[in-house]
Design a protein around this motif. Structure first.
Motif, mmCIF file in Angstrom:
data_model
loop_
_atom_site.group_PDB
_atom_site.id
_atom_site.type_symbol
_atom_site.label_atom_id
_atom_site.label_comp_id
_atom_site.label_asym_id
_atom_site.label_seq_id
_atom_site.Cartn_x
_atom_site.Cartn_y
_atom_site.Cartn_z
ATOM 1 N N VAL A 205 7.047 15.291 7.398
ATOM 2 C CA VAL A 205 7.740 16.374 6.956
ATOM 3 C C VAL A 205 8.188 16.538 5.333
ATOM 4 O O VAL A 205 8.836 17.659 5.087
ATOM 5 N N SER A 206 8.311 15.410 4.798
ATOM 6 C CA SER A 206 8.780 15.245 3.591
ATOM 7 C C SER A 206 8.215 16.351 2.588
ATOM 8 O O SER A 206 7.092 16.751 2.741
ATOM 9 N N GLN A 207 9.088 16.814 1.826
ATOM 10 C CA GLN A 207 8.613 18.174 0.934
ATOM 11 C C GLN A 207 8.978 17.831 -0.501
ATOM 12 O O GLN A 207 8.072 18.540 -1.470
ATOM 13 N N SER A 208 9.722 17.267 -0.946
ATOM 14 C CA SER A 208 9.952 16.836 -2.440
ATOM 15 C C SER A 208 10.045 15.346 -2.651
ATOM 16 O O SER A 208 10.388 14.539 -1.895
ATOM 17 N N PHE A 209 9.457 15.185 -4.093
ATOM 18 C CA PHE A 209 8.905 13.899 -4.095
ATOM 19 C C PHE A 209 9.652 13.761 -5.653
ATOM 20 O O PHE A 209 9.266 14.476 -6.423
ATOM 21 N N PHE A 210 10.212 12.521 -5.973
ATOM 22 C CA PHE A 210 10.526 12.389 -7.259
ATOM 23 C C PHE A 210 10.732 10.783 -7.740
ATOM 24 O O PHE A 210 10.784 9.851 -6.982
ATOM 25 N N TRP A 211 10.386 10.536 -8.972
ATOM 26 C CA TRP A 211 10.443 9.408 -9.838
ATOM 27 C C TRP A 211 11.822 9.483 -10.578
ATOM 28 O O TRP A 211 11.896 10.317 -11.227
ATOM 29 N N TYR A 212 12.371 8.274 -10.200
ATOM 30 C CA TYR A 212 13.481 7.843 -11.266
ATOM 31 C C TYR A 212 13.174 6.879 -12.131
ATOM 32 O O TYR A 212 12.437 5.807 -11.707
ATOM 33 N N ARG A 213 13.621 6.661 -13.131
ATOM 34 C CA ARG A 213 13.714 5.253 -14.193
ATOM 35 C C ARG A 213 15.099 4.787 -14.172
ATOM 36 O O ARG A 213 15.838 5.348 -14.442
ATOM 37 N N GLN A 214 14.879 3.720 -14.018
ATOM 38 C CA GLN A 214 16.362 2.805 -14.098
ATOM 39 C C GLN A 214 16.257 1.475 -14.910
ATOM 40 O O GLN A 214 15.371 0.548 -14.717
ATOM 41 N N TYR A 215 16.750 1.497 -16.318
ATOM 42 C CA TYR A 215 16.800 0.616 -16.974
ATOM 43 C C TYR A 215 17.941 -0.378 -16.592
ATOM 44 O O TYR A 215 18.783 -0.110 -15.937
ATOM 45 N N SER A 216 17.945 -1.614 -16.899
ATOM 46 C CA SER A 216 18.641 -2.857 -16.395
ATOM 47 C C SER A 216 20.145 -2.626 -16.724
ATOM 48 O O SER A 216 20.381 -2.328 -17.807
ATOM 49 N N GLY A 217 20.944 -2.570 -15.883
ATOM 50 C CA GLY A 217 22.339 -2.231 -15.930
ATOM 51 C C GLY A 217 22.806 -0.776 -16.176
ATOM 52 O O GLY A 217 23.944 -0.580 -16.446
ATOM 53 N N LYS A 218 21.735 0.111 -15.839
ATOM 54 C CA LYS A 218 22.068 1.427 -16.184
ATOM 55 C C LYS A 218 21.829 2.135 -14.988
ATOM 56 O O LYS A 218 21.297 1.656 -13.787
ATOM 57 N N SER A 219 22.033 3.609 -14.910
ATOM 58 C CA SER A 219 21.921 4.497 -13.652
ATOM 59 C C SER A 219 20.656 4.986 -13.703
ATOM 60 O O SER A 219 19.808 4.978 -14.584
ATOM 61 N N PRO A 220 19.965 5.425 -12.422
ATOM 62 C CA PRO A 220 18.660 6.138 -12.417
ATOM 63 C C PRO A 220 18.860 7.339 -13.111
ATOM 64 O O PRO A 220 19.516 8.141 -12.986
ATOM 65 N N GLU A 221 17.650 7.702 -13.733
ATOM 66 C CA GLU A 221 17.486 8.985 -14.434
ATOM 67 C C GLU A 221 16.036 9.577 -13.982
ATOM 68 O O GLU A 221 14.930 8.909 -13.956
ATOM 69 N N ILE B 221 13.038 11.361 -13.948
ATOM 70 C CA ILE B 221 11.834 11.775 -14.952
ATOM 71 C C ILE B 221 10.878 12.566 -14.480
ATOM 72 O O ILE B 221 10.250 13.290 -15.140
ATOM 73 N N MET B 222 10.311 12.814 -13.171
ATOM 74 C CA MET B 222 9.484 13.596 -12.365
ATOM 75 C C MET B 222 9.692 14.169 -11.368
ATOM 76 O O MET B 222 10.383 13.473 -10.445
ATOM 77 N N SER B 223 9.084 15.222 -10.836
ATOM 78 C CA SER B 223 9.552 15.858 -9.663
ATOM 79 C C SER B 223 7.993 16.297 -9.279
ATOM 80 O O SER B 223 7.384 17.021 -10.155
ATOM 81 N N ILE B 224 7.743 16.522 -8.070
ATOM 82 C CA ILE B 224 6.512 17.023 -7.624
ATOM 83 C C ILE B 224 6.519 17.622 -6.056
ATOM 84 O O ILE B 224 7.179 16.921 -5.273
ATOM 85 N N TYR B 225 6.009 18.673 -5.904
ATOM 86 C CA TYR B 225 6.222 19.356 -4.638
ATOM 87 C C TYR B 225 4.892 19.803 -4.074
ATOM 88 O O TYR B 225 4.813 19.663 -2.677
ATOM 89 N N SER B 226 3.802 19.894 -4.730
ATOM 90 C CA SER B 226 2.622 20.196 -4.400
ATOM 91 C C SER B 226 1.490 19.108 -4.205
ATOM 92 O O SER B 226 1.504 18.598 -5.409
ATOM 93 N N ASN B 227 0.611 19.378 -3.508
ATOM 94 C CA ASN B 227 -0.705 18.254 -3.669
ATOM 95 C C ASN B 227 -1.165 18.409 -5.058
ATOM 96 O O ASN B 227 -1.365 19.324 -5.536
ATOM 97 N N GLY B 228 -1.632 17.138 -5.708
ATOM 98 C CA GLY B 228 -2.572 17.259 -6.988
ATOM 99 C C GLY B 228 -1.415 16.550 -7.963
ATOM 100 O O GLY B 228 -0.790 15.721 -7.696
ATOM 101 N N ASP B 229 -1.821 17.055 -9.265
ATOM 102 C CA ASP B 229 -1.121 16.387 -10.505
ATOM 103 C C ASP B 229 -0.265 17.262 -10.880
ATOM 104 O O ASP B 229 -0.439 18.530 -10.877
ATOM 105 N N LYS B 230 0.747 16.758 -11.482
ATOM 106 C CA LYS B 230 1.625 17.363 -12.434
ATOM 107 C C LYS B 230 1.930 16.307 -13.606
ATOM 108 O O LYS B 230 2.308 15.271 -13.498
ATOM 109 N N GLU B 231 1.777 17.077 -14.968
ATOM 110 C CA GLU B 231 1.802 16.345 -15.965
ATOM 111 C C GLU B 231 3.141 16.742 -16.953
ATOM 112 O O GLU B 231 3.293 17.963 -16.901
ATOM 113 N N ASP B 232 3.597 15.673 -17.418
ATOM 114 C CA ASP B 232 4.811 15.941 -18.315
ATOM 115 C C ASP B 232 4.703 14.844 -19.520
ATOM 116 O O ASP B 232 5.290 13.800 -19.374
#
Lengths: 113, 111
Positions: free
Chosen positions: B29-45, B47-58
């Motif tokens: 049932v998951s609906q929202s999907f996110f990618w975070y980038r975390q540099y060493s010693g830093k907090s997650p940031e 970078i991308m979100s996607i909700y629908s099937n297919g590709d999303k470019e940024d």
């Protein structure tokens, strides 16, 4: 600056002590969270809180308690600290919308000795 | 119990190559999907979100989602050494506000 800010950034304390970590957000977000990131970098939810509901991850010991004086603040109190509590604790916030991601604070590295 | 799985890596790619990061999730049932980038010693940031099937470019990033296969990926084109970080996949569900994070994939872009 609009942000989620946590204090302190580093916290070293002895076993058995009680400590608090503070978190504030000025983004106008509705929901705030506490996450724990262990040595293997696994991020696990501890609490989520908005002005209506506190949701507690059932695996979190009751030595941990969130306290929210208002919508912009969610502090984390930890009683009787144990060695295994050593980790990085991240505060985060988001709009009350499942389609938006989080904004994370800079983290608090807690070391229990 | 919701689970999000990622290959922990490290994934090493040469500078200029395409880095492909993969994530699978267990909650249909998951609906929202996110990618975070975390540099060493830093907090997650985020970078991308996607909700629908297919590709999303940024920019150099492309997120791909296949709900039938319960699979989400992140492609980084023209990888740079500054992309070296841990990439966290996060999945929300349709009932709660919380995210479940994967263990992260450590990416190393070699100059």
């Amino acid at each position: 600056d609009t942000a989620v800010s946590q204090t302190p950034k580093y916290l070293v304390t002895q076993m058995g002590n009680d400590k608090s970590i503070k978190c504030e957000q000025n983004l106008g977000h509705d929901t705030m969270y506490w996450y724990k990131q262990d040595s293997k970098k696994f991020l696990k939810i501890m609490f989520s809180y908005n002005n209506k509901e506190l949701i507690i991850n059932e695996t979190v010991p009751n030595r941990f308690s969130p306290k929210s004086p208002d919508k912009a603040h969610l502090n984390l109190h930890i009683n009787s600290l144990e060695l295994g509590d050593s980790a990085v604790y991240f505060c985060a916030s988001s709009q009350n919308n499942r389609m938006v991601g989080y904004t994370f604070g800079s983290g608090t590295r807690l070391t229990v000795v | 119990q919701k689970e999000v799985e990622q290959n922990s890596g490290p994934l090493s790619v040469p500078e200029g190559a395409i880095a492909s990061l993969n994530c699978t999730y267990s909650d249909r049932v998951s609906q929202s999907f996110f990618w975070y980038r975390q540099y060493s010693g830093k907090s997650p940031e985020l970078i991308m979100s996607i909700y629908s099937n297919g590709d999303k470019e940024d920019g150099r990033f492309t997120a791909q989602l296949n709900k039938a296969s319960q699979y989400v990926s992140l492609l980084i084109r023209d990888s740079q050494p500054s992309d070296s970080a841990t990439y966290l996949c996060a999945v929300n569900d349709n009932y709660g506000q919380n995210f479940v994070f994967g263990p992260g994939t450590r990416l190393s872009v070699l100059p």
